[in-house]
Design a protein around this motif. Structure first.
Motif, short mmCIF file in Angstrom:
data_model
loop_
_atom_site.label_atom_id
_atom_site.label_comp_id
_atom_site.label_asym_id
_atom_site.label_seq_id
_atom_site.Cartn_x
_atom_site.Cartn_y
_atom_site.Cartn_z
N ARG A 57 -24.12 97.18 62.66
CA ARG A 57 -25.34 97.41 63.46
C ARG A 57 -26.54 96.59 63.01
NH1 ARG A 57 -25.95 103.66 64.83
NH2 ARG A 57 -24.69 103.94 62.99
N LEU A 58 -26.64 96.22 61.72
CA LEU A 58 -27.76 95.38 61.28
C LEU A 58 -27.48 93.90 61.53
CD1 LEU A 58 -28.94 96.92 57.89
CD2 LEU A 58 -30.23 96.74 60.05
N GLY A 59 -26.20 93.52 61.30
CA GLY A 59 -25.85 92.12 61.50
C GLY A 59 -25.58 91.40 60.19
N TYR A 60 -25.92 90.11 60.18
CA TYR A 60 -25.61 89.27 59.02
C TYR A 60 -26.87 88.85 58.28
CZ TYR A 60 -21.37 88.60 61.80
OH TYR A 60 -20.25 88.80 62.54
N ARG A 61 -26.72 88.74 56.95
CA ARG A 61 -27.82 88.21 56.16
C ARG A 61 -27.25 87.06 55.32
NH1 ARG A 61 -30.54 89.16 51.21
NH2 ARG A 61 -28.84 90.49 50.50
N LEU A 62 -27.96 85.94 55.31
CA LEU A 62 -27.51 84.79 54.51
C LEU A 62 -27.89 85.06 53.06
CD1 LEU A 62 -26.35 81.94 54.27
CD2 LEU A 62 -28.60 81.03 54.87
N LYS A 63 -26.87 85.38 52.22
CA LYS A 63 -27.15 85.69 50.82
C LYS A 63 -27.46 84.44 50.03
CE LYS A 63 -24.42 88.41 48.53
NZ LYS A 63 -23.09 88.89 48.12
N GLN A 64 -26.65 83.44 50.27
CA GLN A 64 -26.82 82.24 49.46
C GLN A 64 -26.41 81.01 50.23
OE1 GLN A 64 -25.28 82.70 45.42
NE2 GLN A 64 -24.87 80.51 45.42
N ALA A 65 -27.34 80.08 50.27
CA ALA A 65 -27.00 78.83 50.92
C ALA A 65 -25.92 78.17 50.08
CB ALA A 65 -28.22 77.92 50.99
N ALA A 66 -25.03 77.40 50.74
CA ALA A 66 -23.96 76.73 49.99
C ALA A 66 -24.59 75.81 48.96
CB ALA A 66 -23.09 75.94 50.94
N ASP A 67 -23.99 75.84 47.78
CA ASP A 67 -24.43 74.94 46.72
C ASP A 67 -23.80 73.58 47.01
OD1 ASP A 67 -24.78 73.61 44.25
OD2 ASP A 67 -22.98 74.58 43.43
N ARG A 68 -24.55 72.68 47.52
CA ARG A 68 -24.01 71.35 47.84
C ARG A 68 -24.56 70.34 46.84
NH1 ARG A 68 -21.43 71.07 52.48
NH2 ARG A 68 -21.73 68.84 52.68
N ILE A 69 -23.68 69.40 46.48
CA ILE A 69 -24.11 68.36 45.54
C ILE A 69 -24.90 67.31 46.30
CG2 ILE A 69 -23.32 66.56 43.95
CD1 ILE A 69 -20.73 68.31 43.60
N GLN A 70 -26.12 67.06 45.86
CA GLN A 70 -26.95 66.03 46.49
C GLN A 70 -26.93 64.80 45.58
OE1 GLN A 70 -28.27 66.65 49.40
NE2 GLN A 70 -28.08 68.89 49.46
N ALA A 71 -26.36 63.71 46.10
CA ALA A 71 -26.20 62.50 45.28
C ALA A 71 -27.55 62.01 44.74
CB ALA A 71 -25.51 61.40 46.08
N GLU A 72 -28.60 62.09 45.59
CA GLU A 72 -29.91 61.57 45.17
C GLU A 72 -30.45 62.39 43.98
OE1 GLU A 72 -29.82 63.18 48.45
OE2 GLU A 72 -28.45 61.51 48.77
N MET A 73 -30.31 63.73 44.13
CA MET A 73 -30.82 64.60 43.08
C MET A 73 -30.04 64.38 41.78
SD MET A 73 -31.37 68.69 43.24
CE MET A 73 -31.84 68.82 44.96
N LEU A 74 -28.74 64.21 41.93
CA LEU A 74 -27.86 63.98 40.77
C LEU A 74 -28.30 62.72 40.03
CD1 LEU A 74 -23.97 64.10 41.10
CD2 LEU A 74 -25.13 62.84 39.33
N GLN A 75 -28.58 61.68 40.80
CA GLN A 75 -28.88 60.40 40.17
C GLN A 75 -30.30 60.31 39.63
OE1 GLN A 75 -27.39 57.93 43.46
NE2 GLN A 75 -25.74 57.27 42.09
N ARG A 76 -31.19 61.17 40.15
CA ARG A 76 -32.59 61.12 39.74
C ARG A 76 -32.73 61.36 38.24
NH1 ARG A 76 -35.91 65.48 42.59
NH2 ARG A 76 -35.15 66.51 40.71
N ASP A 77 -31.97 62.33 37.74
CA ASP A 77 -32.08 62.67 36.32
C ASP A 77 -30.94 62.11 35.48
OD1 ASP A 77 -34.37 64.18 36.88
OD2 ASP A 77 -33.12 65.87 37.48
N LEU A 78 -30.23 61.16 36.03
CA LEU A 78 -29.06 60.61 35.33
C LEU A 78 -29.52 59.61 34.27
CD1 LEU A 78 -25.98 60.89 35.51
CD2 LEU A 78 -25.99 58.97 37.12
N THR A 79 -28.96 59.72 33.07
CA THR A 79 -29.41 58.84 31.99
C THR A 79 -28.38 57.76 31.65
OG1 THR A 79 -28.52 60.41 30.39
CG2 THR A 79 -30.86 60.63 30.94
N THR A 80 -27.37 57.59 32.52
CA THR A 80 -26.34 56.58 32.23
C THR A 80 -26.75 55.20 32.73
OG1 THR A 80 -25.24 57.03 34.31
CG2 THR A 80 -24.48 58.27 32.39
N ARG A 81 -26.01 54.20 32.24
CA ARG A 81 -26.24 52.81 32.63
C ARG A 81 -25.38 52.44 33.84
NH1 ARG A 81 -24.42 51.47 28.40
NH2 ARG A 81 -22.62 50.38 29.21
#
Lengths: 323, 323
Positions: free
Chosen positions: A52-76
């Motif tokens: 009767r209440l319906g659906y609630r989005l508990k958690q957005a899917a954890d998706r890997i964002q390449a840009e975010m990953l590379q922003r803090d990357l310390t490799t060569r």
């Protein structure tokens, strides 16, 4: 993800939204709403459903964002070029085609899910959507072909160290390259290589890490023998952070290896191994061999001391611990 | 070959046939006749042309007939399945696709000519139409990957023995796998491999033998450094017979190797080598090394004794003899 149904939930964060409301908003049937929610669940989104209440989005899917990953990357080089995919048959297949088209060392193919992931000996590898690290790392090492098994062991050491740096668990390497937590398989590694005479053209390290799978994500036949970092740690693990840590660990060990050879890697591998020092049976196509695992040699072979005292190198097979 | 123009020559063997007669018979222009003859020449047919008399077919192109080759073949697996092609870019490319589609051990791709034949280090390999053996042999050996260089050396031994059995010439192996006659290169071998961890998935032995090339078939830059079996023997060599001999030699050595290991192959290789026992320089990407070539080790490395007495294994490079 730009599904219209997600926008409906995003407009009303933390609220329950009725199926009727959604179907009116999207001009579709209640069945279509239910199907879309099922699809999102398969992609890693979590919903709470209350009659009767319906659906609630508990958690957005954890998706890997390449840009975010590379922003803090310390490799060569490692992970500096990433091809981020949603669902593929196998990241290895994509990497093979990419390397044929000129992909450079350190390039990585990452997928949220794989429909035909494979492990050693053509075994199926369970890679559900959004729950793990399913990736292929392209390498072009300037070492002759007979050193290849050393790279397999190096990859296992880097992954084991990255896991231990990310969550406080005891993770160990089962020869040659499985990662186990509490005796259950958590990650697997498979190195594909292509060579011309003694010269390696390329190596593609296929790596699968079960990160955020819950008990329910495992088919019944795997529950006793496999586990995830989430189950082991008791909480969800940030895949992006784990990837950054792994890339850095890998690059450091790879640099060390190219400069100083296999010696330091062998020491690290043996220190992380749960196979060394135990009596084991190795099951292979040519039969079973039982002995005390003394160490590994420069070809990556497991050195077994047999009951008669002789030491025998074993090149491939499945290890089982003996009482 | 079912070109109508060939039928005209076959109807009048050993006779001169005028261009006018051919053009009437085939209902085409004199220019078209000339173009067709030029095309046949490129395929290996030889014509004598005399003004006013016309053309005489001196020799039908020596084409390899797979059925004829296999009729007298005494092997069990090697060469039992043959894919015979006219002109291809590279037999290796065809073999790679074939192996992906399930080709079995011993399968062979043969081409009359290659437009993009390659040798080691991406070097172009001259493979003119109908004059050589340009082929790829598919293997699926059950040996771990670090034994691969042994297969390269085995292939060179088999080819060297087949050549010596076919024509009475001194043919020697220059490390690792070039065949030389009188110091000039006659054949080359390149092994491509694909592996999964330590397990070889397949090996494709690319083999090029300059069989019936004449001096004119070589571009000027190759005449001083390359030669053919025909030039060395003073007469044309039957490619079919050479292939049958090679397949048999290869299979015998391969069986021996899988049963007894590398020992016997190493002895045969060293006995056929023109590198061992000489002072040589090896030019490689990492610089030149000079020393006395003592032998090869189990990884196929050339063992060089340096001036200071130390013995150094060399895994790849080009060998040059020193005075």
């Amino acid at each position: 993800m730009s599904e219209p149904i997600l926008d409906v939930f995003r407009e009303r964060p933390d609220e329950f939204v009725s199926g009727e409301y959604i179907s009116e908003k999207l001009q579709c049937s209640r069945t279509a709403v239910w199907k879309q929610i099922r699809k999102l669940k398969a992609q890693g989104y979590e919903f709470e459903a209350v009659p009767r209440l319906g659906y609630r989005l508990k958690q957005a899917a954890d998706r890997i964002q390449a840009e975010m990953l590379q922003r803090d990357l310390t490799t060569r080089t490692i992970g500096r070029t990433i091809r981020m995919l949603d669902t593929v048959d196998s990241t290895q297949r994509v990497a093979r085609e990419w390397v044929a088209a000129g992909a450079e060392e350190g390039s990585v193919v990452l997928a949220e899910g794989q429909t035909a992931g494979r492990g050693r000996m053509e075994r199926k590898w369970h890679s559900p959507q959004g729950k793990g690290i399913w990736m292929s790392l392209i390498l072009k090492p300037t070492v002759p072909i007979h050193f290849l098994p050393q790279l397999t062991l190096l990859t296992a050491v880097a992954l084991c160290r990255a896991v231990k740096q990310t969550i406080p668990v005891e993770c160990g390497i089962k020869w040659p390259n499985d990662l186990l937590i509490g005796g259950r398989k958590t990650a697997g590694i498979l190195l594909e290589s292509s060579a011309e005479d003694e010269r390696l053209r390329y190596v593609i390290a296929g790596i699968g890490v079960s990160v955020n799978l819950t008990e329910e994500d495992y088919p019944p036949e795997l529950r006793e023998i496999a586990t995830s970092l989430r189950i082991a740690a008791g909480h969800a693990v940030d895949r992006t952070e784990l990837l950054q840590t792994f890339f850095k660990q890998f690059e450091d060990l790879y640099d060390l290896y190219l400069q100083q050879g296999f010696g330091p890697i062998r020491t690290l591998w043996e220190a992380s191994s749960i196979t060394i020092g135990r009596k084991v049976s190795v099951r292979s196509a040519s039969g079973d061999i039982t002995g005390l695992a003394l160490g590994i040699d420069e070809h990556g072979a497991l050195l077994l001391q047999l009951d008669d005292g002789n030491i025998k190198p074993v090149y491939s097979g499945d290890v089982e611990a003996r009482a």
